[in-house]
Each structure stands twice: as C-alpha cells, then as structure tokens.
Design a protein around this motif. Structure first.
Motif, short mmCIF file in Angstrom:
data_model
loop_
_atom_site.label_atom_id
_atom_site.label_comp_id
_atom_site.label_asym_id
_atom_site.label_seq_id
_atom_site.Cartn_x
_atom_site.Cartn_y
_atom_site.Cartn_z
N LEU A 1 0.84 -1.26 0.02
CA LEU A 1 0.14 -0.07 -0.09
C LEU A 1 0.93 1.51 0.22
O LEU A 1 0.69 2.09 -0.70
N VAL A 2 1.83 1.19 0.90
CA VAL A 2 2.75 2.41 1.09
C VAL A 2 3.38 2.63 -0.46
O VAL A 2 3.73 3.97 -0.70
N ALA A 3 3.79 1.46 -1.11
CA ALA A 3 4.42 1.58 -2.45
C ALA A 3 3.50 2.17 -3.30
O ALA A 3 4.02 2.63 -4.28
N PHE A 4 2.20 1.85 -3.26
CA PHE A 4 1.40 1.95 -4.20
C PHE A 4 1.01 3.37 -4.23
O PHE A 4 0.43 4.05 -5.46
N VAL B 1 -0.81 6.38 -7.45
CA VAL B 1 -2.27 6.82 -7.19
C VAL B 1 -2.06 8.39 -7.31
O VAL B 1 -2.63 8.92 -8.13
N VAL B 2 -0.99 8.91 -6.74
CA VAL B 2 -1.17 10.41 -6.59
C VAL B 2 -0.90 10.79 -7.95
O VAL B 2 -1.23 11.72 -8.59
N MET C 1 -1.35 -2.42 -11.43
CA MET C 1 -2.16 -2.86 -12.58
C MET C 1 -3.47 -3.11 -12.45
O MET C 1 -4.11 -2.60 -13.42
N PHE C 2 -3.75 -3.59 -11.39
CA PHE C 2 -5.31 -3.79 -11.08
C PHE C 2 -6.00 -2.29 -11.04
O PHE C 2 -7.10 -2.12 -11.55
N GLY C 3 -5.53 -1.22 -10.37
CA GLY C 3 -6.04 0.10 -10.14
C GLY C 3 -6.05 0.50 -11.58
O GLY C 3 -7.12 1.37 -11.86
N ALA C 4 -4.97 0.64 -12.39
CA ALA C 4 -4.89 0.89 -13.85
C ALA C 4 -6.00 0.55 -14.46
O ALA C 4 -6.69 1.13 -15.40
#
Length: 264
Positions: free
Chosen positions: A76-79, A83-84, A184-187
């Motif tokens: 999460l921290v690396a992700f 996102v930002v 990749m899931f977020g994208a």
C-alpha cells in the motif's frame, strides 16, 4: 482488432510486463506495425489484459501474498505515489502514450542505465522483501512513477529503485512483481470505469477477445517470470539494456527516415 492481433498483443504483454523492457512501449510499436486502428476498445484491451498477468503473480507467489498483514501495508505504501501521480498527470500521460519518439528515447536511456545498474548497486544486502522497511517501499513506489513515461518500464524502474535501496536483484525483482498487482489492477479498474462511464459497451466478440487475451497473458507471464528470476539472479540486467538500446535505436532510425509510425 481481430483474434490473431489480440493473441499477438497478449503474448507481448505476458512476455514483457515483468521484464525491464517496457510492455507499453512494445505494445505501442506492435500495434503500429500490425496497423491496428486506434479506438476505445483497443485502448481498453491493452490495459485490461493486464488482469491475466496480475493473476500469474498471485498464483506463483500464492503463499507470499498471504504471509502477513505487514506485507499488504508495504504494498500500500509503495502504491500510493502511483495513485497520486496518476491522478495529477493522467492527461499528460495519455499524450505521451501517443508519441513513438518518447517510447524510443525512453528505451535507449533506460537501456543505458541497465548496462551499469549491476555495478552501481552491487552491494544489495536485503534478500527477502519481508525484511525491507516501509521507507524503502515508499521510495520504490516513487521510482515506479517514472514508468508513467511510455518506454521506461514499470518493472525496470521499480527494480532499479529497489536495488538502490540495498535490495538484492532477486528481492528487487520480486517486490516489483508484487507491486504490479495493485498498480495494474488500479489502472485496469480506472480504464474500465472510464470506458463504461463514457457510454461505451462491449460486444460479444470484444468480450471474447478480452477473455482470450487474459488467458494467454496469464500463461505467458508465468513462463516469463520464472525464467526472468533465474536469469537475472545469475547474469544481471546487461542483456536487457542491450536489447532496449537496439529496439529504441531501430525506432529512432525509422522515425528519422520519415516513417510515420501510427500509435494507439
């Protein structure tokens, strides 16, 4: 897009997503060479077939994905940086995706870096991702954001980021694989949301192409990940650097010769 073109793109995605050679760059160039006309479905397809490659990571590292809550916090921290930066610069990223020149230059520059990265960061001490700190995870996340420039390579940027923080080649590569899952899931989720929000729908043929693409991407990615970990642990990244420079050089030569490469 026909089924043969979809299969070829899925193979390219599976082969290149986790290698430091830029899957996006290869997909753009392959689409151009095959003369695939850009439309909303083609753009969706090239992102949505990442779901298959995501699943390959989960299957290969199943036990690691359920080892501890700490593991998810580090991901999460690396992700968060992706996102930002993705939200802030989404329009600029979309513009760059339509530039073969940006892809070519990124391939060459990234290739030069890979020629020397093994010498620059040869003192890796952290050989297991569970031993890395949250600060290291965040820094790797920022490195991954560089890959928003087409041709840079998400895996390449995050691997170099991990090695710069004292991770071994193997540990850096594995964390890059893990980090690919939420990224990749977020994208893919965002691309699907935008696709349907704009009033588009999928035909039966397009759904079949997405299913086939994801299955092929899944199978090919499993083979690629297993081969890559074994190779890079023994030989490093120099061969990938040479490959990137050759591919980028060919694209630059085509552009300079007046070849108007079409992009997605």
């Amino acid at each position: 897009m026909n089924i043969i073109e979809a299969i070829i793109l899925a193979i390219i995605e599976g082969l290149t997503e986790f290698l430091p050679v830029s899957s996006t760059g290869h997909m753009i160039i392959a689409s151009s060479l095959m003369g695939i006309q850009s439309d909303d479905f083609v753009k969706l397809f090239t992102v949505a077939i990442q779901l298959g490659t995501i699943l390959s990571v989960v299957v290969l590292y199943f036990k690691r994905f359920f080892q501890s809550f700490d593991f998810y916090l580090k991901l999460l921290v690396a992700f968060i940086p992706a996102v930002v930066f993705g939200l802030l610069f989404s329009k600029k990223i979309d513009d760059l995706l339509e530039s073969p020149l940006a892809v070519a230059l990124s391939l060459v520059i990234g290739g030069i870096i890979l020629l020397f990265v093994d010498k620059w960061f040869k003192d890796g001490k952290v050989d297991n991702t569970k031993d890395m700190s949250y600060a290291t995870a965040l820094k790797v996340g920022f490195f991954q954001c560089i890959a928003m420039i087409p041709g840079v390579s998400r895996s390449g940027a995050s691997i170099v980021g991990g090695m710069s923080q004292k991770l071994t080649r193997k540990a850096a590569a594995e964390f890059s694989f893990f980090l690919a899952v939420p990224t990749m899931f977020g994208a893919t989720a965002k691309k699907l949301y935008d696709f349907f929000k704009d009033g588009h729908s999928l035909s039966g043929q397009e759904i079949n192409l997405l299913i086939i693409g994801n299955i092929i991407g899944f199978i090919v990615a499993i083979i690629a990940i297993r081969s890559f970990i074994g190779y890079v642990s023994k030989h490093g990244f120099k061969a990938f650097g040479i490959y990137r420079i050759i591919v980028g050089g060919i694209i630059l030569a085509l552009l300079l010769s007046g070849n108007n490469l079409q992009v997605m």
